[in-house]
Design an enzyme around this catalytic site. Structure first.
Site, short mmCIF file in Angstrom:
data_model
loop_
_atom_site.label_atom_id
_atom_site.label_comp_id
_atom_site.label_asym_id
_atom_site.label_seq_id
_atom_site.Cartn_x
_atom_site.Cartn_y
_atom_site.Cartn_z
N LEU A 1 0.86 -1.17 0.00
CA LEU A 1 0.00 0.00 0.00
C LEU A 1 0.90 1.23 0.00
CD1 LEU A 1 -2.75 -0.98 2.62
CD2 LEU A 1 -2.92 -1.06 0.13
N ASP A 2 0.59 2.21 -0.87
CA ASP A 2 1.45 3.39 -0.92
C ASP A 2 1.28 4.22 0.35
OD1 ASP A 2 -0.78 5.23 -1.32
OD2 ASP A 2 -0.89 4.42 -3.34
N ILE A 3 2.08 5.26 0.46
CA ILE A 3 2.17 6.02 1.70
C ILE A 3 0.85 6.72 2.05
CG2 ILE A 3 3.05 8.08 0.56
CD1 ILE A 3 4.86 8.50 3.04
N ASN A 4 0.02 7.06 1.06
CA ASN A 4 -1.22 7.77 1.31
C ASN A 4 -2.44 6.85 1.37
OD1 ASN A 4 0.02 10.35 1.35
ND2 ASN A 4 0.03 10.38 -0.90
N THR A 5 -2.26 5.56 1.17
CA THR A 5 -3.36 4.60 1.21
C THR A 5 -3.43 3.94 2.58
OG1 THR A 5 -3.06 4.17 -1.16
CG2 THR A 5 -4.38 2.59 0.08
#
Length: 416
Positions: free
Chosen positions: A128-132
């Protein structure tokens, strides 16, 4: 004699006479399974000659068996089968954390908040990316993680996303049919509008692939920006509602076995991991020598010497003679010889040296010497200047008045 057959203890399975085959795996995979780093980083360390197997420098692509000794970073490990049951962790990832073990930018990672393991490591199932935010699966079973991430498994991922602005219906239908991206055709398996407002729209979307930032790129291809993205389900495992952000919850063992059975992993052989060798010490073994011919040096009084010197330290203790005739210390020659004379011999003065003024002659008045009234300092024998080391109980410098400024002045007493 009895004809009863003797029982023989054996570790072999009942009914099998063939010896068990040793488990064999690639070295970098075993090192990664033990949590010593990623497979790519460990392959580079093996190529640099920083890993040894059974005392020899390991080669790239080398395999190890159970029982082999592996040395890395000055520590020794033994390769053994991972007999502990597989564990699966559900982690509610918050914003601001990255799904990696070592971030070059120093950002917090999801692995910092996970429980510690011995002889194993947590393997993230996807990223999961940093903003998800939302559900992130982690497991100790590498085979299970690979099965959950492989494209052939077609595992569904369900997300809740918030889109900035109003989304027309034709855009929703276009995303459901398929959109051409830079890495191929992509689409939502399911897309459902779950809420909207004047400035935002909420959607529930489902994907069967795990491409990098696929949900965001699909919306960006239609000119819309994703302001919030949260994963709420991975395969058949939903995100528990009571699970708070930044917290983890372990999946029950029965659910883990059911998940492994879905990919037919229950019959696969156990993987290898590394167990540390207990009692690794770098100190030199202690040697005890006995006998004169094997005498060893000892540390006595800041110097290396033998035991006899340590015992000779106590040979200089002077025994005090009993009986009369003991003179005072410093009485000069003849003191303590039993001779009687003025100032010599007599009973021992145990208080000698504890008084500043020294011994008094016979018949002198014992007590504290008093000076004339108004004297600011006590008078000692010889004065303070005669003996600078003499003890001064108190001292008033010249020019300092000790009288009270509040009380009325005292009238001098006249002669009676």
């Amino acid at each position: 004699m009895s004809n009863t057959p003797k029982k023989v203890l054996s570790l072999k399975a009942k009914g099998s006479d063939t010896p068990a085959t040793k488990t064999e795996e690639r070295l970098h995979k075993v090192l990664a399974q033990a949590g010593l780093g990623s497979r790519r980083a460990l392959e580079e360390r093996i190529a640099q000659g920083l890993v040894k197997v059974n005392g020899e420098v390991a080669r790239t692509g080398q395999s190890v068996c159970s029982g082999d000794r592996v040395e890395i970073d000055g520590k020794t490990f033994v390769a053994s089968a991972l007999t502990d049951p597989a564990r699966v962790l559900l982690y509610n990832k918050p914003e601001g954390e990255v799904t990696t073990r070592d971030d070059p930018e120093g950002r917090p990672t999801v692995f910092e908040a996970l429980p510690r393991l011995k002889g194993a490591r947590w393997i993230a199932v996807g990223r999961l990316d940093i903003n998800t935010t939302g559900l992130l699966l982690l497991t100790t079973d590498g085979e299970l993680a690979n099965a959950l991430m492989h494209p052939s498994s077609n595992i569904q991922r369900e997300y809740v996303c918030r889109i900035h602005g109003e989304v027309p219906e034709d855009v929703v239908q276009r995303l459901a049919k398929g959109v051409e991206l830079e890495d191929g055709l992509a689409k939502f398996d399911a897309i459902e509008r779950i809420g909207s407002s004047d400035s935002h729209a909420w959607f529930n979307v489902v994907l069967s692939e795990g491409r990098n930032r696929e949900v965001r790129r699909l919306w960006e291809s239609q000119g819309f920006q994703v302001s919030r993205l949260k994963r709420v389900r991975y395969g058949s495992t939903p995100l528990p509602r009571p699970l708070k952000r930044g917290h983890a919850e372990e999946l029950p063992e029965a659910e883990v076995e059911k998940l492994r059975g879905q990919f037919r992993l229950e019959d696969k052989p156990a993987v290898l991991t590394l167990q540390p060798v207990i009692g690794q010490r770098k100190s030199r073994p202690t040697e005890i020598r006995v006998g004169k011919d094997r005498k060893q040096a000892s540390y006595v009084n800041g110097a290396i010497d033998d035991e006899a010197r340590e015992l000779r330290r106590f040979d200089n203790v002077r025994e005090e003679p009993r009986g009369r005739g003991r003179g005072r210390p410093g009485g000069g020659p003849g003191a303590g010889k039993g001779k009687r004379g003025p100032g010599r011999g007599g009973p021992r003065d145990d208080n000698f040296g504890n008084r500043i003024d020294g011994p008094r002659p016979a018949g002198a008045r014992q007590g504290k010497a008093r000076g004339p009234r108004g004297d600011a300092q006590p008078t000692h024998h010889g004065g303070h200047d005669a003996n600078p080391a003499a003890f001064r109980s108190w001292y008033v410098p010249e020019g300092v008045e000790t009288g009270s400024k509040v009380a009325p002045p005292r009238t001098p007493r006249g002669p009676k």
